[in-house]
Design an enzyme around this catalytic site. Structure first.
Site, PDB file in Angstrom:
ATOM      1  N   ARG A  62      -1.908  -5.495  -8.594  1.00 48.36           N
ATOM      2  CA  ARG A  62      -0.721  -6.305  -8.300  1.00 48.36           C
ATOM      3  C   ARG A  62      -0.487  -7.395  -9.327  1.00 48.36           C
ATOM      4  O   ARG A  62       0.625  -7.757  -9.625  1.00 48.36           O
ATOM      5  CB  ARG A  62      -0.852  -6.941  -6.905  1.00 48.36           C
ATOM      6  CG  ARG A  62      -0.793  -5.937  -5.784  1.00 48.36           C
ATOM      7  CD  ARG A  62      -1.380  -6.506  -4.530  1.00 48.36           C
ATOM      8  NE  ARG A  62      -2.799  -6.789  -4.722  1.00 48.36           N
ATOM      9  CZ  ARG A  62      -3.571  -7.404  -3.861  1.00 48.36           C
ATOM     10  NH1 ARG A  62      -3.058  -7.839  -2.748  1.00 48.36           N
ATOM     11  NH2 ARG A  62      -4.851  -7.593  -4.110  1.00 48.36           N
TER      12      ARG A  62
ATOM     13  N   LYS B 273     -15.308  -7.497   6.480  1.00 48.14           N
ATOM     14  CA  LYS B 273     -14.229  -8.473   6.622  1.00 48.14           C
ATOM     15  C   LYS B 273     -13.874  -8.848   8.072  1.00 48.14           C
ATOM     16  O   LYS B 273     -12.942  -9.598   8.274  1.00 48.14           O
ATOM     17  CB  LYS B 273     -12.978  -7.928   5.939  1.00 48.14           C
ATOM     18  CG  LYS B 273     -13.038  -7.911   4.415  1.00 48.14           C
ATOM     19  CD  LYS B 273     -11.710  -7.428   3.854  1.00 48.14           C
ATOM     20  CE  LYS B 273     -11.707  -7.339   2.344  1.00 48.14           C
ATOM     21  NZ  LYS B 273     -10.455  -6.750   1.836  1.00 48.14           N
TER      22      LYS B 273
ATOM     23  N   HIS C 208       0.842  -1.198   0.000  1.00 48.80           N
ATOM     24  CA  HIS C 208       0.000   0.000   0.000  1.00 48.80           C
ATOM     25  C   HIS C 208       0.883   1.255   0.000  1.00 48.80           C
ATOM     26  O   HIS C 208       0.619   2.211  -0.727  1.00 48.80           O
ATOM     27  CB  HIS C 208      -0.877   0.054   1.263  1.00 48.80           C
ATOM     28  CG  HIS C 208      -1.895  -1.046   1.391  1.00 48.80           C
ATOM     29  ND1 HIS C 208      -2.001  -1.827   2.507  1.00 48.80           N
ATOM     30  CD2 HIS C 208      -2.871  -1.466   0.540  1.00 48.80           C
ATOM     31  CE1 HIS C 208      -3.003  -2.683   2.346  1.00 48.80           C
ATOM     32  NE2 HIS C 208      -3.538  -2.495   1.156  1.00 48.80           N
TER      33      HIS C 208
ATOM     34  N   SER D 188      -3.059  -7.905   2.867  1.00 54.91           N
ATOM     35  CA  SER D 188      -3.204  -7.789   4.318  1.00 54.91           C
ATOM     36  C   SER D 188      -3.552  -9.144   4.926  1.00 54.91           C
ATOM     37  O   SER D 188      -3.054  -9.497   5.998  1.00 54.91           O
ATOM     38  CB  SER D 188      -4.279  -6.759   4.657  1.00 54.91           C
ATOM     39  OG  SER D 188      -3.894  -5.496   4.192  1.00 54.91           O
TER      40      SER D 188
HETATM   41  N1  COA Z   1      -0.154  -3.880  -1.981  1.00 55.61           N
HETATM   42  C1  COA Z   1      -0.505  -4.842  -1.129  1.00 55.61           C
HETATM   43  N2  COA Z   1      -1.760  -5.233  -0.922  1.00 55.61           N
HETATM   44  C2  COA Z   1      -2.726  -4.602  -1.593  1.00 55.61           C
HETATM   45  C3  COA Z   1      -2.442  -3.574  -2.491  1.00 55.61           C
HETATM   46  C4  COA Z   1      -1.092  -3.226  -2.684  1.00 55.61           C
HETATM   47  N3  COA Z   1      -0.721  -2.271  -3.527  1.00 55.61           N
HETATM   48  N4  COA Z   1      -3.616  -3.143  -3.013  1.00 55.61           N
HETATM   49  C5  COA Z   1      -4.573  -3.882  -2.463  1.00 55.61           C
HETATM   50  N5  COA Z   1      -4.041  -4.760  -1.614  1.00 55.61           N
HETATM   51  C6  COA Z   1      -4.756  -5.808  -0.872  1.00 55.61           C
HETATM   52  C7  COA Z   1      -5.345  -5.366   0.400  1.00 55.61           C
HETATM   53  O1  COA Z   1      -4.416  -5.530   1.436  1.00 55.61           O
HETATM   54  C8  COA Z   1      -6.521  -6.291   0.507  1.00 55.61           C
HETATM   55  O2  COA Z   1      -6.081  -7.519   1.025  1.00 55.61           O
HETATM   56  P1  COA Z   1      -7.071  -8.432   1.884  1.00 55.61           P
HETATM   57  O3  COA Z   1      -8.208  -8.744   0.973  1.00 55.61           O
HETATM   58  O4  COA Z   1      -6.205  -9.560   2.193  1.00 55.61           O
HETATM   59  O5  COA Z   1      -7.476  -7.621   3.061  1.00 55.61           O
HETATM   60  C9  COA Z   1      -6.955  -6.528  -0.921  1.00 55.61           C
HETATM   61  O6  COA Z   1      -5.844  -6.238  -1.683  1.00 55.61           O
HETATM   62  C10 COA Z   1      -8.055  -5.627  -1.412  1.00 55.61           C
HETATM   63  O7  COA Z   1      -8.479  -4.810  -0.411  1.00 55.61           O
HETATM   64  P2  COA Z   1      -8.602  -3.243  -0.394  1.00 55.61           P
HETATM   65  O8  COA Z   1      -7.572  -2.545  -1.193  1.00 55.61           O
HETATM   66  O9  COA Z   1      -8.714  -2.876   1.033  1.00 55.61           O
HETATM   67  O10 COA Z   1      -9.854  -3.023  -1.159  1.00 55.61           O
HETATM   68  P3  COA Z   1     -11.218  -3.705  -0.875  1.00 55.61           P
HETATM   69  O11 COA Z   1     -11.421  -4.618  -2.017  1.00 55.61           O
HETATM   70  O12 COA Z   1     -11.350  -4.246   0.499  1.00 55.61           O
HETATM   71  O13 COA Z   1     -12.155  -2.432  -0.936  1.00 55.61           O
HETATM   72  C11 COA Z   1     -13.093  -0.454  -1.886  1.00 55.61           C
HETATM   73  C12 COA Z   1     -12.332  -1.743  -2.080  1.00 55.61           C
HETATM   74  C13 COA Z   1     -12.990   0.120  -0.491  1.00 55.61           C
HETATM   75  C14 COA Z   1     -12.487   0.496  -2.872  1.00 55.61           C
HETATM   76  C15 COA Z   1     -14.576  -0.751  -2.247  1.00 55.61           C
HETATM   77  O14 COA Z   1     -15.057  -1.784  -1.438  1.00 55.61           O
HETATM   78  C16 COA Z   1     -15.460   0.469  -2.111  1.00 55.61           C
HETATM   79  O15 COA Z   1     -15.361   1.406  -2.881  1.00 55.61           O
HETATM   80  N6  COA Z   1     -16.370   0.468  -1.126  1.00 55.61           N
HETATM   81  C17 COA Z   1     -17.291   1.570  -0.866  1.00 55.61           C
HETATM   82  C18 COA Z   1     -18.707   1.241  -1.315  1.00 55.61           C
HETATM   83  C19 COA Z   1     -18.875   1.483  -2.797  1.00 55.61           C
HETATM   84  O16 COA Z   1     -18.717   2.577  -3.312  1.00 55.61           O
HETATM   85  N7  COA Z   1     -19.208   0.394  -3.489  1.00 55.61           N
HETATM   86  C20 COA Z   1     -19.372   0.415  -4.918  1.00 55.61           C
HETATM   87  C21 COA Z   1     -18.078   0.092  -5.600  1.00 55.61           C
HETATM   88  S1  COA Z   1     -18.279   0.050  -7.343  1.00 55.61           S
END
Ligand code: COA
Length: 169
Positions: free
Chosen positions: A93, A44, A20, A131
């Protein structure tokens, strides 16, 4: 008005990893301001509380003056509009990230055509990192040194020890 380009980097950050931070650093070099936005209601069942996740993010990003940490709830595009952000920043990624990210980007564009999703690629050293993996490795006694900030590593050890002794969730 709104001449500066503000990017929102959303996620659950449970906890923040060096992957991140790699994206945040790249984003901070391109955009005038990067708002790291922690999703409040995550399904989660997070290991760290919202406050803990915010504190770890604040510490880890203190070196970049144009990075701010915030929280959001509800639709990401509504939050982006509130903060006058024109960009949603996401890290890709591997190919496996693509389909989900593509769907989200198009859905967000449908709701808010003025907001662009920008994808950045983290260093290959972090291309396998998540994560969940960090939490799992840490819980099983493996080393996550170099994958998360030192402070996060310390928090992980404490949290997992507490969990094991049944003192805290
Ligand atoms: N390096 C390491 N890990 C990374 C990373 C990076 N560059 N980018 C993402 N990740 C990992 C995260 O650690 C996470 O791992 P986990 O699943 O093991 O916890 C995973 O990739 C994805 O998680 P995250 O980046 O936290 O995104 P998410 O998929 O949980 O959430 C949001 C995405 C918050 C953008 C989305 O849910 C959202 O917009 N929610 C709001 C409601 C909304 O508008 N919904 C409509 C969307 S169209």
């Amino acid at each position: 008005m709104d001449r500066e380009i503000i990017a929102i980097y959303p996620g659950s950050f449970d906890p923040v990893t060096n992957g991140h931070l790699d994206i945040i650093e790249r984003g901070s070099g391109i955009f005038d301001r990067v708002i790291v936005a922690v999703l409040v209601n995550i399904a989660k069942d997070p290991l760290f509380t919202l406050e803990e996740r915010l504190e770890m993010l604040r510490d880890a990003t203190a070196r970049w003056p144009n990075v701010v940490i915030d929280t959001f709830d509800g639709l990401l595009v509504s939050y982006a509009a509130e903060r006058h952000a024109r960009v949603i920043l996401r890290g890709i990624r591997a190919v496996t990230d693509f389909e989900y990210e593509f769907q989200m980007a198009l859905m967000n564009r449908r709701m808010s055509p003025g907001i662009e999703t920008v994808f950045m690629v983290p260093s290959e050293a972090y291309s396998y990192l998540s994560s969940s993996l960090v939490k799992e490795v840490s819980a099983l006694g493996g080393s996550v040194t170099g994958l998360v900030p030192t402070d996060v590593e310390r928090h992980l050890k404490i949290r997992i020890q507490r969990k094991e002794s049944g003192r805290e969730v």
